[in-house]
Design an enzyme around this catalytic site. Structure first.
Site, PDB file in Angstrom:
ATOM      1  N   ASP A 232       0.799  -1.233   0.000  1.00  0.00           N
ATOM      2  CA  ASP A 232       0.000   0.000   0.000  1.00  0.00           C
ATOM      3  C   ASP A 232       0.827   1.276   0.000  1.00  0.00           C
ATOM      4  O   ASP A 232       0.341   2.342  -0.349  1.00  0.00           O
ATOM      5  CB  ASP A 232      -0.946   0.007   1.221  1.00  0.00           C
ATOM      6  CG  ASP A 232      -0.199  -0.198   2.545  1.00  0.00           C
ATOM      7  OD1 ASP A 232       1.032  -0.343   2.523  1.00  0.00           O
ATOM      8  OD2 ASP A 232      -0.856  -0.221   3.597  1.00  0.00           O
ATOM      9  N   HIS A 233       2.089   1.181   0.392  1.00  0.00           N
ATOM     10  CA  HIS A 233       2.916   2.394   0.497  1.00  0.00           C
ATOM     11  C   HIS A 233       3.639   2.710  -0.810  1.00  0.00           C
ATOM     12  O   HIS A 233       3.514   3.788  -1.360  1.00  0.00           O
ATOM     13  CB  HIS A 233       3.965   2.227   1.602  1.00  0.00           C
ATOM     14  CG  HIS A 233       3.449   2.405   2.993  1.00  0.00           C
ATOM     15  ND1 HIS A 233       2.531   1.565   3.560  1.00  0.00           N
ATOM     16  CD2 HIS A 233       3.724   3.332   3.943  1.00  0.00           C
ATOM     17  CE1 HIS A 233       2.263   1.971   4.797  1.00  0.00           C
ATOM     18  NE2 HIS A 233       2.980   3.042   5.048  1.00  0.00           N
TER      19      HIS A 233
ATOM     20  N   ASP B  54       3.970  -1.102  11.402  1.00  0.00           N
ATOM     21  CA  ASP B  54       3.534   0.237  11.023  1.00  0.00           C
ATOM     22  C   ASP B  54       2.930   0.874  12.268  1.00  0.00           C
ATOM     23  O   ASP B  54       2.172   0.232  12.996  1.00  0.00           O
ATOM     24  CB  ASP B  54       2.485   0.172   9.910  1.00  0.00           C
ATOM     25  CG  ASP B  54       2.251   1.551   9.328  1.00  0.00           C
ATOM     26  OD1 ASP B  54       2.789   1.842   8.242  1.00  0.00           O
ATOM     27  OD2 ASP B  54       1.553   2.355   9.978  1.00  0.00           O
TER      28      ASP B  54
ATOM     29  N   ARG C  28      -0.367  12.945  10.043  1.00  0.00           N
ATOM     30  CA  ARG C  28       0.951  13.539  10.327  1.00  0.00           C
ATOM     31  C   ARG C  28       1.188  14.744   9.432  1.00  0.00           C
ATOM     32  O   ARG C  28       0.870  14.681   8.229  1.00  0.00           O
ATOM     33  CB  ARG C  28       2.068  12.512  10.102  1.00  0.00           C
ATOM     34  CG  ARG C  28       2.030  11.456  11.149  1.00  0.00           C
ATOM     35  CD  ARG C  28       3.192  10.494  11.115  1.00  0.00           C
ATOM     36  NE  ARG C  28       3.058   9.654  12.292  1.00  0.00           N
ATOM     37  CZ  ARG C  28       3.382   8.383  12.358  1.00  0.00           C
ATOM     38  NH1 ARG C  28       3.907   7.780  11.310  1.00  0.00           N
ATOM     39  NH2 ARG C  28       3.217   7.708  13.464  1.00  0.00           N
TER      40      ARG C  28
ATOM     41  N   SER D  49       6.932   7.286  13.055  1.00  0.00           N
ATOM     42  CA  SER D  49       6.707   5.988  12.427  1.00  0.00           C
ATOM     43  C   SER D  49       7.461   4.844  13.112  1.00  0.00           C
ATOM     44  O   SER D  49       8.308   5.046  13.973  1.00  0.00           O
ATOM     45  CB  SER D  49       7.120   6.051  10.961  1.00  0.00           C
ATOM     46  OG  SER D  49       8.488   5.781  10.853  1.00  0.00           O
TER      47      SER D  49
ATOM     48  N   ARG E 266       9.335   2.886  11.280  1.00  0.00           N
ATOM     49  CA  ARG E 266      10.359   2.465  10.307  1.00  0.00           C
ATOM     50  C   ARG E 266      11.683   2.169  11.000  1.00  0.00           C
ATOM     51  O   ARG E 266      12.321   3.037  11.572  1.00  0.00           O
ATOM     52  CB  ARG E 266      10.510   3.498   9.191  1.00  0.00           C
ATOM     53  CG  ARG E 266      11.081   4.831   9.576  1.00  0.00           C
ATOM     54  CD  ARG E 266      10.986   5.829   8.431  1.00  0.00           C
ATOM     55  NE  ARG E 266       9.601   6.163   8.171  1.00  0.00           N
ATOM     56  CZ  ARG E 266       9.167   7.362   7.785  1.00  0.00           C
ATOM     57  NH1 ARG E 266      10.023   8.332   7.555  1.00  0.00           N
ATOM     58  NH2 ARG E 266       7.890   7.600   7.589  1.00  0.00           N
TER      59      ARG E 266
END
Ligand code: MIC
Ligand code: SF4
Length: 648
Positions: free
Chosen positions: A63-64, A118, A378, A531, A533
């Protein structure tokens, strides 16, 4: 009685007992990964040599990284699809929607636990589950059957009363929470919603609130599972998944804040923090260049039907570019069935793919110095892809009203038509591919963009180096490891992505880190907010960053630093932050002794002077750091009897 959160945690404990601040381990029932973090998580999972995931359910979403400008993202998608088929993971194909929206629709399960790579994984908390965001490596360990470790959070109860008025919606509720507790107020806490107002909110509205709870730094957010949840699951053809999880009462919470829904007004988060909340009516003459509607926060059917009803028969202001990204294929299909899609098109909306899109800078960057009003979660500086753009976060109602007038508009100034939602959802899981019956026959395809997973080195007893960079408070992972259309495709190529570390803050960071063979970073409060990440730890590890010394850390980033063998250390006296600067030589000696002792303090030398630093590592985290990161540690401690027994 206990709060919903405590009840679920209690039922999933594999180690420890619930007690504020005490380290516990919980069993993870479900995992989710997305493509930007999932490629690394799957590479890490593969390196554990386990034939099949051990969870009840694992789903891999794409999706990203959907803008396929070059072979890189497409290579990653192919890899993810083949890995999923081989190891027993369901694969949600690109186009099927944003992981959190799809997971809430199709898989979220009251009373269960979900770990996702996520930070907005708590979206599924809207369905009454404990859904936590974590680094990819923690999720890989959970896929391999390992528990998730955390310190028992406090439970912050948010008592809702009343009912939302027309023009005010779920987004305003979470903006009000952020106004009250700001971007650090949730750290070390689970936010649980209770009170009479709860039953007035539908599951997608609850999911908007739990989703953006991530911006408070909370471990997760949760609603009870009640008749509203049952109704939602029934509409999704999943009534059998319903389990009642009652809400707690006042005395079940460590703290309580109250929100009267009837008194709420439309709110907005101003640049560049989700915590800078103001009333929409107080900013009403702000000229706007772009309006973006969508993201995992606000792209449900109700959100987009409301937008369509507001835009119906009108045309977007000529100075505004309006984009709409539906959260899932289910939402898009139903918008097309109800005729809402046509209304959006006729109003001049630019319909984008069901994906994250502009939220992560995957296209639709605003113009220079542009003002963009978004329904996202964000608004960190530069995240949109335009460094000097100003991003305001609002509800879908405010966004739609603004798209029509070209100025930030309180939706109560316009007519808000009532919308009717269908009695059942259109269910079509044909874009979710089931794993192969026999995974051993599946060949995993790795394109040239996919490089080896870097592994840390055992911690040395003495570490030295210079302060490479000093940053202020609330530094986000978007500052540390930027995303966007140009950099995201490098997520599976650590040597390449490392060149972009801190580039928004200091374009010479990479060069300085290489010239000095790594070093230290000094930060302020809430270092690493945002995030999950892990690249914000992995890439600095690759560049030789040995420790980050800060006033305080955000939860997921701190865990990621430990997972990759970088020491997150805090100033014992926050005033010492002022006394350290770029170029200072730092010496930390006797680390092994320090980390094998019970002390949570250490003395270091900077500019030849002594400074006291502290940490709250438990014994497991100390061992992870000593071993040079979680991957090394897991390999060392996984008892290979049946390949899934992790050291608790
Ligand atoms: C985000 O919203 O910042 C992201 C992109 O979804 C991240 C994950 C990532 O960086 O891949 C998150 O929220 O964890
Ligand atoms: Fe995607 Fe944005 Fe949600 Fe992150 S916050 S998962 S980028 S939609």
């Amino acid at each position: 009685m206990a709060s919903a959160a405590k009840k679920i945690l209690e039922e999933h404990l594999t180690r420890g007992t619930l007690g504020q601040g005490k380290e516990i381990a919980i069993k993870i029932d479900q995992t989710l990964t997305q493509d930007a973090t999932g490629t690394m998580a799957c590479l890490q999972f593969e390196s554990m040599n386990i034939p099949k995931v051990k969870t009840e359910l694992s789903v891999s979403y794409v999706d990203h990284n959907t803008l396929q400008n070059g072979f890189m993202n497409a290579d990653d998608h192919k890899y993810l699809q083949t890995v999923a088929a081989k190891y027993g993971i369901k694969f949600s194909r690109p186009g099927n929607g944003i992981c959190h929206q799809v997971h809430a629709e199709r898989f979220a399960f009251p009373g269960k636990t979900l770990l996702g790579s996520d930070s907005h994984t708590p979206t599924s908390g809207g369905v009454g589950m404990i859904a936590i965001g974590a680094g990819g490596l923690d999720v890989a360990v959970a896929m391999a059957g390992g528990p998730f470790h955390l310190k028992t959070p406090k439970i912050l109860g948010v008592k809702l009363s009343g009912r939302l008025s027309p023009g005010v919606s779920a987004k305003d509720v979470i903006l009000e929470v952020l106004r009250q507790i700001d971007v650090k107020g949730g750290v070390g806490k689970i936010i649980e919603y209770f009170g009479d107002g709860v039953k007035t909110l539908s599951v997608p509205e609850r999911a908007t609130i739990t989703n953006m709870g991530a911006e408070t730094g909370a471990t997760t957010s949760i609603f009870p599972s009640d008749d509203v949840t049952k109704e939602f699951l029934k509409k999704q053809g999943r009534e059998k998944d319903y389990v009642e999880i009652p809400a707690g009462t006042d005395e079940d919470f460590d703290e309580v804040v109250e929100i009267n829904l009837s008194k709420l007004e439309p709110l907005v988060a101003k640049p560049h923090s989700p915590g800078k909340v103001a009333k929409v009516k107080d900013l009403k003459d702000l000229k706007v260049d772009q309006v973006c509607i969508g993201s995992c926060t606000n792209s449900s059917l109700k959100d987009l039907e409301t937008v369509a009803a507001i835009l119906d028969g009108k045309v977007v202001n000529q100075n505004v570019s309006l984009t709409i990204s539906p959260g899932s294929r289910q939402v898009l299909e139903m918008l097309s069935e109800s005729g809402a899609l046509k209304k959006l098109l006729k109003a001049g909306a630019r319909i984008l793919e069901c994906a994250c899109g502009p939220c992560i800078g995957m296209g639709q960057s605003p113009p220079s110095k542009g003002v963009s009003v978004r329904t996202f979660n964000r608004n960190f500086e530069g995240r949109s892809g335009t460094k000097d753009a100003e991003i305001y976060l609002v509800s879908p109602e405010t966004a739609a009203a603004t798209a029509l007038t070209g100025k930030l508009t309180d939706p109560r100034e316009i007519d808000i038509p009532e919308i009717k939602l269908p009695k059942s959802f259109t269910i079509d899981d044909s874009m979710i591919i089931e794993p192969a019956e026999d995974g051993s026959k599946v060949e995993v395809v790795k394109g040239p963009n996919i490089k080896e997973v870097p592994v840390g080195k055992e911690l040395e007893d003495k570490i030295t180096g210079i302060v490479l960079l000093k940053v202020g408070d609330n530094i986000t992972t978007d500052h540390i490891m930027p995303a966007g259309a140009k950099i995201l495709p490098l997520r599976s190529n650590i040597p390449e992505i490392s060149k972009h570390v801190f580039e928004q803050v200091d374009e010479n960071f990479y060069k300085r880190a290489i010239e000095n063979s790594g070093g230290f970073v000094v930060g302020g409060e809430n270092y690493g907010q945002g995030s999950s990440r892990e690249h914000a730890a992995l890439a600095p590890m690759h560049l030789g960053v040995k420790a980050v010394i800060a006033k305080s850390f955000a939860r997921i980033h701190k865990a990621n630093l430990i997972n990759f063998g970088i020491l997150p250390l805090e100033f014992s006296d926050p005033k010492d932050y002022e006394k350290m600067g770029v170029g200072d030589e730092i010496v930390i000696d006797g680390l092994k002794t320090s980390l094998t002792s019970s002390s949570n303090e250490m003395t270091i030398k900077a500019r030849g002077k002594e400074f006291k630093l502290k940490h709250d590592f438990d014994s497991r985290q100390k061992r992870v750091l000593l071993d040079g990161g979680l991957l090394n540690h897991t390999k060392k401690t996984a008892v290979k009897t049946d390949g899934n027994c992790f050291m608790q």
